[in-house]
Design an enzyme around this catalytic site. Structure first.
Site, PDB file in Angstrom:
ATOM      1  N   LYS A 251       0.847  -1.200   0.000  1.00  0.00           N
ATOM      2  CA  LYS A 251       0.000   0.000   0.000  1.00  0.00           C
ATOM      3  C   LYS A 251       0.880   1.248   0.000  1.00  0.00           C
ATOM      4  O   LYS A 251       1.673   1.463   0.903  1.00  0.00           O
ATOM      5  CB  LYS A 251      -0.908  -0.012   1.237  1.00  0.00           C
ATOM      6  CG  LYS A 251      -1.681   1.299   1.467  1.00  0.00           C
ATOM      7  CD  LYS A 251      -2.629   1.215   2.666  1.00  0.00           C
ATOM      8  CE  LYS A 251      -3.220   2.592   3.008  1.00  0.00           C
ATOM      9  NZ  LYS A 251      -4.120   2.562   4.177  1.00  0.00           N
ATOM     10  N   ASP A 256      -2.590  10.187   3.712  1.00  0.00           N
ATOM     11  CA  ASP A 256      -3.988   9.794   3.903  1.00  0.00           C
ATOM     12  C   ASP A 256      -4.695  10.816   4.793  1.00  0.00           C
ATOM     13  O   ASP A 256      -4.630  10.744   6.015  1.00  0.00           O
ATOM     14  CB  ASP A 256      -4.052   8.394   4.528  1.00  0.00           C
ATOM     15  CG  ASP A 256      -5.490   7.908   4.724  1.00  0.00           C
ATOM     16  OD1 ASP A 256      -6.409   8.564   4.195  1.00  0.00           O
ATOM     17  OD2 ASP A 256      -5.678   6.867   5.384  1.00  0.00           O
ATOM     18  N   LYS A 263     -10.115  12.870   8.287  1.00  0.00           N
ATOM     19  CA  LYS A 263      -9.638  12.473   9.622  1.00  0.00           C
ATOM     20  C   LYS A 263      -9.558  13.687  10.538  1.00  0.00           C
ATOM     21  O   LYS A 263      -9.403  14.813  10.058  1.00  0.00           O
ATOM     22  CB  LYS A 263      -8.220  11.884   9.496  1.00  0.00           C
ATOM     23  CG  LYS A 263      -8.141  10.518   8.863  1.00  0.00           C
ATOM     24  CD  LYS A 263      -6.696  10.046   8.829  1.00  0.00           C
ATOM     25  CE  LYS A 263      -6.562   8.690   8.156  1.00  0.00           C
ATOM     26  NZ  LYS A 263      -7.220   7.592   8.869  1.00  0.00           N
ATOM     27  N   ASP A 274       1.625   6.377   5.600  1.00  0.00           N
ATOM     28  CA  ASP A 274       0.655   5.422   5.060  1.00  0.00           C
ATOM     29  C   ASP A 274       1.147   4.751   3.766  1.00  0.00           C
ATOM     30  O   ASP A 274       0.458   3.938   3.184  1.00  0.00           O
ATOM     31  CB  ASP A 274      -0.686   6.134   4.824  1.00  0.00           C
ATOM     32  CG  ASP A 274      -1.885   5.198   4.970  1.00  0.00           C
ATOM     33  OD1 ASP A 274      -1.730   4.147   5.616  1.00  0.00           O
ATOM     34  OD2 ASP A 274      -2.956   5.522   4.434  1.00  0.00           O
ATOM     35  N   ASP A 333     -12.216   7.159   3.755  1.00  0.00           N
ATOM     36  CA  ASP A 333     -11.003   6.897   4.539  1.00  0.00           C
ATOM     37  C   ASP A 333     -10.607   5.417   4.494  1.00  0.00           C
ATOM     38  O   ASP A 333      -9.525   5.055   4.927  1.00  0.00           O
ATOM     39  CB  ASP A 333     -11.218   7.361   5.985  1.00  0.00           C
ATOM     40  CG  ASP A 333      -9.918   7.526   6.743  1.00  0.00           C
ATOM     41  OD1 ASP A 333      -8.840   7.467   6.106  1.00  0.00           O
ATOM     42  OD2 ASP A 333      -9.976   7.720   7.971  1.00  0.00           O
ATOM     43  N   GLU A 335      -9.470   3.748   2.132  1.00  0.00           N
ATOM     44  CA  GLU A 335      -8.928   3.864   0.767  1.00  0.00           C
ATOM     45  C   GLU A 335      -7.900   2.797   0.438  1.00  0.00           C
ATOM     46  O   GLU A 335      -7.708   2.458  -0.725  1.00  0.00           O
ATOM     47  CB  GLU A 335      -8.315   5.261   0.573  1.00  0.00           C
ATOM     48  CG  GLU A 335      -6.869   5.443   1.060  1.00  0.00           C
ATOM     49  CD  GLU A 335      -6.680   5.249   2.552  1.00  0.00           C
ATOM     50  OE1 GLU A 335      -7.665   5.364   3.297  1.00  0.00           O
ATOM     51  OE2 GLU A 335      -5.545   4.956   2.981  1.00  0.00           O
ATOM     52  N   ARG A 337      -7.854  -0.407   0.953  1.00  0.00           N
ATOM     53  CA  ARG A 337      -8.431  -1.611   0.337  1.00  0.00           C
ATOM     54  C   ARG A 337      -8.872  -1.338  -1.107  1.00  0.00           C
ATOM     55  O   ARG A 337      -8.938  -2.274  -1.915  1.00  0.00           O
ATOM     56  CB  ARG A 337      -9.587  -2.133   1.202  1.00  0.00           C
ATOM     57  CG  ARG A 337     -10.760  -1.198   1.322  1.00  0.00           C
ATOM     58  CD  ARG A 337     -11.638  -1.539   2.508  1.00  0.00           C
ATOM     59  NE  ARG A 337     -11.063  -1.080   3.787  1.00  0.00           N
ATOM     60  CZ  ARG A 337     -11.626  -1.252   4.979  1.00  0.00           C
ATOM     61  NH1 ARG A 337     -12.775  -1.884   5.075  1.00  0.00           N
ATOM     62  NH2 ARG A 337     -11.047  -0.799   6.070  1.00  0.00           N
TER      63      ARG A 337
HETATM   64  N1  BES Z   1      -4.251   4.427   6.909  1.00  0.00           N
HETATM   65  C1  BES Z   1      -5.404   4.214   7.700  1.00  0.00           C
HETATM   66  C2  BES Z   1      -5.155   3.225   8.834  1.00  0.00           C
HETATM   67  C3  BES Z   1      -4.289   3.716   9.944  1.00  0.00           C
HETATM   68  C4  BES Z   1      -4.810   4.535  10.926  1.00  0.00           C
HETATM   69  C5  BES Z   1      -2.976   3.310  10.031  1.00  0.00           C
HETATM   70  C6  BES Z   1      -4.001   4.961  11.966  1.00  0.00           C
HETATM   71  C7  BES Z   1      -2.174   3.721  11.080  1.00  0.00           C
HETATM   72  C8  BES Z   1      -2.701   4.551  12.044  1.00  0.00           C
HETATM   73  C9  BES Z   1      -6.527   3.650   6.836  1.00  0.00           C
HETATM   74  O1  BES Z   1      -6.581   4.124   5.543  1.00  0.00           O
HETATM   75  C10 BES Z   1      -7.814   4.052   7.481  1.00  0.00           C
HETATM   76  O2  BES Z   1      -8.077   5.218   7.537  1.00  0.00           O
HETATM   77  N2  BES Z   1      -8.584   3.081   7.943  1.00  0.00           N
HETATM   78  C11 BES Z   1      -9.835   3.342   8.595  1.00  0.00           C
HETATM   79  C12 BES Z   1     -10.855   2.379   8.066  1.00  0.00           C
HETATM   80  C13 BES Z   1     -12.252   2.714   8.455  1.00  0.00           C
HETATM   81  C14 BES Z   1     -12.705   3.990   7.791  1.00  0.00           C
HETATM   82  C15 BES Z   1     -13.155   1.565   8.075  1.00  0.00           C
HETATM   83  C16 BES Z   1      -9.625   3.170  10.079  1.00  0.00           C
HETATM   84  O3  BES Z   1      -8.885   2.254  10.476  1.00  0.00           O
HETATM   85  O4  BES Z   1     -10.149   3.962  10.833  1.00  0.00           O
HETATM   86 ZN    ZN Z   2      -4.765   4.713   4.786  1.00  0.00          ZN
HETATM   87 MN    MN Z   3      -7.641   5.968   5.420  1.00  0.00          MN
END
Ligand code: BES
Ligand code: ZN
Ligand code: MN
Length: 489
Positions: A251, A256, A263, A274, A333, A335, A337
């Site tokens: 990835k 992000d 966020k 990210d 968010d 993204e 996947r």
């Molecule tokens: N890059 C983030 C995941 C992340 C968050 C990694 C904090 C390290 C620290 C990912 O893209 C994300 O935002 N995931 C969301 C998914 C949700 C919207 C279903 C998450 O984990 O909150």
């Molecule tokens: Zn992310």
């Molecule tokens: Mn995200």
């Protein structure tokens, strides 16, 4: 830091500092004699965490450092990494630039000297890296010029292996630490191109128009709110050779923000990390080439920013992914996947023996395992068993989470084949993300690593300084080495 090995009796090692790691109550007799000479005598018996720095006279080394490891039965490989890091830190203060580590365990047998040698080189090199490329350099910085490993056994090849693994991980950490205004998707592709040139990899980068032609709608949808062009980078090691084939997918979100599902601003600066899945894959490719693994490895790095611009994807948007499945973007968010879905489907077309992806995919990993481990899910249970063992060995530990079919129900779409978040918000976030990815790997055996909670440190921790850890590089390189051996059988 140059790393060398010499097969030699300890007495004749010339260095500024000779470091001797000692198990509790197993201190070599000559070391004990030095302790008595220095008036320390019985004070030091090798307890965990204790260490002494002694001046010595009439020896080809100027100082002697003794590091207590504790009772042999309690000492794991990672304790040697930590001890090595401590020794390097201890040498920098008094500017001892030529350091030798002595591997002479006075009859202790539980640890293979080879593994210990590699681990100590890793600890030394990983701890030596500074991740402050934008700070003004201090004059005459304290630097270790040379690290010499000394043993009566021939450990040269393992010293070399430890060096390659740690240097590849440090390479990844230096790429990872670059901020999003510098390390744009195009720049990341440029870094990959440099690596390809250095090691003779096949190289290709698909830009926006090619992604459009191919129908990589997941990558395009995520990139829509950014002015930066998205890319899909492809690297090929041992291309065209008749060898077992693995595809590594990483990835590469260079920033992000969350997109329209933006966020909170607290901690958002960390989202420059990210891209670490992609960066870890670059580090693994470097290690694979340096160690000449008998494998064909393809690296796929989908890279884009996730931004809330005027033409950004919106919650509710429906797109058709590369493999033809439609996805409702419920949360912009989620993204990772989306870009991985396209890349995994593309990987599946090559029909490799195995696909492995690495991604900072879900914040939920912090809840599941905290900073101690990597979440692992997938369909290849043999490979996952092996990965688990490699995790213990490298201390980049993985723990498998289940992918029961009920989780797939949770990512079935209401208005499309799939939706990009689970239906029960807050439930099993790491697993539903993996269940979504499973829809794109076809029948190819697959392992997914969610590295979100281990990829950077807020302060120094063990042999890592603040910033990106590069965790996954040693894990995956070690895994691929073993996997290639099993494939040959
Ligand atoms: N890059 C983030 C995941 C992340 C968050 C990694 C904090 C390290 C620290 C990912 O893209 C994300 O935002 N995931 C969301 C998914 C949700 C919207 C279903 C998450 O984990 O909150
Ligand atoms: Zn992310
Ligand atoms: Mn995200």
């Amino acid at each position: 830091m140059k790393v060398e090995f010499i097969r030699k009796d300890f007495g004749s090692v010339s260095a500024d500092l000779l470091v001797v790691p000692c198990f509790k109550a197993k201190i070599p007799a000559w070391v004990h004699a030095e302790l008595v000479k220095a008036g320390v005598g019985k004070d030091f018996i090798g307890e965990k965490g204790r260490y002494y720095l002694l001046p010595v006279k009439g020896k080809p080394y100027k100082r002697l450092m003794l590091i207590g490891l504790g009772k042999e039965k309690n000492v794991g490989l990672d304790d040697f990494r930590l001890a090595a890091a401590k020794a390097i830190r201890g040498a920098k203060g008094p500017r001892l630039a030529n350091v030798a580590f002595l591997l002479d365990f006075n009859g202790a047998t539980r640890h293979s000297e080879k593994d210990v040698a590699a681990a100590m080189v890793e600890g030394a090199l990983l701890s030596d890296l500074k991740l402050e490329p934008y700070k003004k350099k201090k004059e005459g910085g304290r630097k270790i010029e040379k690290l010499l490993l000394v043993s009566k056994m021939d450990l040269a090849s393992m010293v070399e292996e430890g060096r390659i693994l740690a240097e590849s991980q440090n390479y990844a950490r230096l790429v990872a630490v670059e901020p999003a205004n510098i390390m744009t998707p195009r720049k990341l592709a440029g870094v990959a191109r440099e690596l390809a040139k250095a090691y003779g990899f096949g190289f290709r980068v698909m830009g926006r128009s090619e992604l459009e032609k191919k129908g990589m709608a997941g990558i395009l949808a995520v990139s829509r709110g950014s002015v930066q062009e998205p890319v899909l980078v492809e690297l090929k090691f041992n291309d065209g050779k008749k060898l077992p084939h693995v595809v590594l997918v990483g990835k590469g979100i260079t920033f992000d923000s969350g997109g329209i599902s933006i966020k909170p601003s607290k901690g958002m600066e960390m989202m420059k990390f990210d891209k670490c899945g992609a960066v870890v894959v670059l580090g693994v490719m470097r290690a694979a080439a340096e160690m000449k693994f008998p494998l064909r490895i393809t690296a796929l790095l989908p890279a884009t920013e996730n931004m809330p611009g005027g033409s950004a994807s919106k919650p509710g948007d429906i797109i058709r992914m590369y493999n033809g499945k439609t996805v409702e973007i419920v949360n912009t968010d989620a993204e990772g996947r989306m870009i991985l879905g396209d890349a995994l489907a593309y990987a599946n077309e090559a029909k490799p023996e195995l696909i492995i992806d690495a991604a900072t995919l879900t914040g939920a990993m912090m809840v599941v395992l905290g900073k101690q481990g990597i979440g692992m899910l997938g369909t290849d249970h043999g490979a996952m068993k092996e990965m688990y063992d490699c995790g213990l060995e490298t201390n980049e530990r993985v723990w498998e989470l289940p992918l029961w079919k009920e989780y797939s129900e949770m990512v079935k779409g209401d208005y499309a084949d799939l939706k990009n978040v689970g239906s029960e918000s807050g439930e099993a976030g790491t697993i539903t993300a993996a269940a979504f990815l499973r829809e794109f790997v076809g029948s190819t055996p697959w392992v997914h690593l969610d590295i979100a909670s281990v990829e950077w440190n807020d302060g120094s921790s063990g042999y890592f300084c603040r910033g990106p850890s590069g965790k996954g590089v040693r894990l995956l390189a070690t895994f691929l080495k073993k996997w290639s051996k099993n494939k040959k059988k």
